[in-house]
Every structure is written in C-alpha cells, then in structure tokens.
Write an enzyme that holds these catalytic residues in place. Sequence first.
Site, PDB file in Angstrom:
ATOM      1  N   ASP A 156       0.775  -1.245   0.000  1.00 11.78           N
ATOM      2  CA  ASP A 156       0.000   0.000   0.000  1.00 11.78           C
ATOM      3  C   ASP A 156       0.805   1.295   0.000  1.00 11.78           C
ATOM      4  O   ASP A 156       0.505   2.212  -0.750  1.00 11.78           O
ATOM      5  CB  ASP A 156      -0.925   0.052   1.220  1.00 11.78           C
ATOM      6  CG  ASP A 156      -1.862  -1.145   1.298  1.00 11.78           C
ATOM      7  OD1 ASP A 156      -1.817  -2.012   0.414  1.00 11.78           O
ATOM      8  OD2 ASP A 156      -2.642  -1.196   2.261  1.00 11.78           O
ATOM      9  N   GLU A 186       2.815  -9.190  11.340  1.00 12.63           N
ATOM     10  CA  GLU A 186       2.503  -8.808   9.955  1.00 12.63           C
ATOM     11  C   GLU A 186       3.795  -8.452   9.221  1.00 12.63           C
ATOM     12  O   GLU A 186       3.979  -8.825   8.067  1.00 12.63           O
ATOM     13  CB  GLU A 186       1.547  -7.611  10.007  1.00 12.63           C
ATOM     14  CG  GLU A 186       0.915  -7.231   8.689  1.00 12.63           C
ATOM     15  CD  GLU A 186      -0.018  -6.033   8.832  1.00 12.63           C
ATOM     16  OE1 GLU A 186      -0.188  -5.509   9.961  1.00 12.63           O
ATOM     17  OE2 GLU A 186      -0.586  -5.615   7.807  1.00 12.63           O
TER      18      GLU A 186
HETATM   19  C1  DGY Z   1      -5.678  -1.966   4.343  1.00 17.36           C
HETATM   20  O1  DGY Z   1      -6.819  -1.634   4.655  1.00 17.36           O
HETATM   21  O2  DGY Z   1      -4.657  -1.622   4.946  1.00 17.36           O
HETATM   22  C2  DGY Z   1      -5.508  -2.857   3.212  1.00 17.36           C
HETATM   23  O3  DGY Z   1      -4.199  -3.121   2.928  1.00 17.36           O
HETATM   24  C3  DGY Z   1      -6.229  -2.347   2.000  1.00 17.36           C
HETATM   25  O4  DGY Z   1      -6.424  -3.422   1.207  1.00 17.36           O
END
Ligand code: DGY
Length: 431
Positions: free
Chosen positions: A167, A401
């Site tokens: 992201d 994560e």
């Molecule tokens: C989040 O909401 O952080 C996700 O990566 C979007 O898909």
Amino acid sequence: MDRKEEALKLLDANWTGRFTKPSPNLYPHQWNWDAGFIALGNAQHDLSRVITEYRSLFAGQWSNGLLPHIVFGPPTGHYFPEQDFWQSDRSTFSPKNVQTSGITQPPVHGFILKRIYDKHSEDSDFIAFLKEIFPKLVKLHEYYYRDRNPLRNGLITIRHPWESGTDNSPIWDEALSAMQIDKDALPDFKRKDLQNPKAAGHRPTHEDYDRYVYLVDLFRRLDYDEEKINEQCPFQIVDPLFNAILTWSNEAIITLGDILQMDYGELIYWNEQTIYSMNELLWDEQAGIYHAWDAVESKKIEVHTHSGLMPMIGGIPDVDQVEQMIRRMTGPNFKNDETYYLPSYNLSQSDIDHEKYWRGPIWISTNWLIIQGLNRYGFDELADEVFQDTIELIHQFGFYEYFDPRRNVRNNGYGTNQFSWSASLYLDMLN
Ligand code: DGY
C-alpha cells in the site's frame, strides 16, 4: 506449544467457516492475495478448507473477470472502507449477492493452485475443484490483458496503491503527491486502522488515505466503468511485483491447462508479451534491478524496492540479469551484517523507515516469493539464507505482519500479530 502448533491454531482461530481473516481485528474480511497465501498453509492439513476459501473468494468475481481485493463478510464497523463505502453495485459487472470492493490485487492464484496440485495431484476432489475454478482463473487473466493493458504490450497497470498489495511503498510517492486533491470535495470518512494500538504508528499517513479515498470515490462516481477509469484515473502504474506475480501465474495456468486439457485462450501469447516488455521497458541495466513505470506520465519510476527483484519468480530475467540482481540484493542496498533478508526498501535511502509497513520492513510473503525466485534459477544457497532469516524472525518474534530488518532491535514484530499469511507460509516453508 511449538511454533508449528501455534501456526495451525492461529489459522483455526482466524477461520470463519467460509474464509480466513488475515488477522482478527485489523483485517476482518477476505482479502484476495491473502486468501491465496493462506491456502498454502491450509493445504498442509485441510484441503477442503482450501476449496471453501477459494469458492468464497471467486464468488466475489465480477462478470468482466475482475477478482476484487476484498470479499466482505458481514459489516463489522471495525474496518474502513467496508461494503457501504465501495458501492460496488454501481457496476453492471459486480455480483449482486456478494459484497466486494471494486479494485483487484496481485493474481497469485495460478501459481498457488499449481503448487497445491503438485502435492495433491491424486486427490480427486481437488482435481474436480481445479476444473471448476480453472475457467474463472483464465477469465481473471483475460480481464487484465483486456482492461489493464493500456499500451497493449502486456504490461498490466494498477490504479490504486491497494491493488499492489504494498500500500504505502515509496514507489507510489511521486504519483500520489502529484494528485491534486480538493479535501472539501472528499466524501466523509473515518479511518479504523488507527484503533489498533500496535499497528497505529506504522500505518499509512492521512495524506495517503486522502488519496486512497479520492481514488475509490472516483471509481464509484464512474460506476466502475473500465474505459472511463482508464481515461480519468491519475494513478496508473506498472509495478514489477504485480507483473512478476501475473507472469508466474500465467505460466502455472498454462501448465495446469495442459494437464487438465482445458482452454487458456491467448495466454501464451500475452505472457510472452509481458516478459518481453518488462525487459524492454522496466529493466535497469546499470542498477541491476527492475523499476516501475508511470503509465500516466510515460516515465520510469526510479525508486528501487524489493519489487524490482521479484521478476525472478516469473522467469523474466535471463541468468546474466539474475546475477546482477543478486549482486544488488546481497549488496549494501538490501543487506549488511546487521540486517535480515529482505527489506522492502533500499537500506541506504535516507527515507527508509524500518518500522513502517512497506517502507522498510520485511514481509513473510515477499521473502517466500524471493526464495521461490532464487530456487528457480538454482541459487539455492542464497535461497537458504533468506529461508533461515525468515524462520528465525518467526521463531524469535512470532506471527507478526511485518518485521524490522535490523538484527539488534528487540521487539522486532510490527503491525498486527496473529497474521494469517505469516503462519501459513511458515507451514509451507517447513514442508
Ligand atoms: C488496508 O486496509 O490496509 C488494506 O491493505 C487495504 O487493502
């Protein structure tokens, strides 16, 4: 309890009966590429769960082939944006009985299903399921080549940072900051990700979220019309990681199609185009790495992240190129005596942030991918070094994560813990 038992327990705890949540709180729905990586762990002990997980994901597929990045469970109020915000029923293509987002994510499913097939080729239920899902996989790849291939050269664009799966990668910074956002014209929204105390400090910025929301709002205002989005979307980028994943999955679909004797259309032709164009347009001979491409501005994005090393997985570089990539990967940009493999961003960049999501930390999924890429070219020793680092991170810190690349950091796990793909890829790697 040893880590293997913990991993199995974690996957059970995150299983909803229909799909596996990536994590209990931060990600309470079904995510596209997570579902694939999670299937690899479940395939070790429960193939029927893999089939249920995949049926749930593909129930969200749009009739134009798009496989959404989220297939929603019931609204939770703990995640933003949920189904009400996406309004995907504005599209003539979206399924009307399943709630989904309106963008996609890296298409890992071809190579994941092939990997599961390789271990379960005698399982008749799994083969029957593969035959059921195969045309849907082909339809997904046809969607990319028809609607996301603006230069008709096989290079597939993403139109939202969430589509990359990475992201807030520094690759997107310039394109995002060039977007002129009228904050007053943005729809009202409230982030929910910052409620997670462990993750809050590492999440994308508010400026990022304004842009994420701007793009979603644009897509829904355009009723998810592909042609209009391609004309008007200010963010259209060719990402090496996304295209490498696509290529490896193309190859797997072609092999599976030959085995199952099922039709895969023009995929051989398109796959050759992607490989050719990646080498023509994205390969940086001097730097020994692939860069991204801004398809709106028609220019290279010379920001080097681990994405640029991933084309190995799809057999895109030749051996000379791979040797250059390995020099890059083992050199000070991605490794030194005090770090683990493989940071998501160049260690020598002044804006690296070792704790922040995709701007420095290590991810189990991308370590798993690079191991596959190195093995593919026979660099087994280096693959083993990455494997050892990955296992050490999990043994020491657990199923976080993402992880700090610096060895001397004590509480090294970041983001949410109980993260499903960290557990499932650990199980896959141990086998
Ligand atoms: C989040 O909401 O952080 C996700 O990566 C979007 O898909």
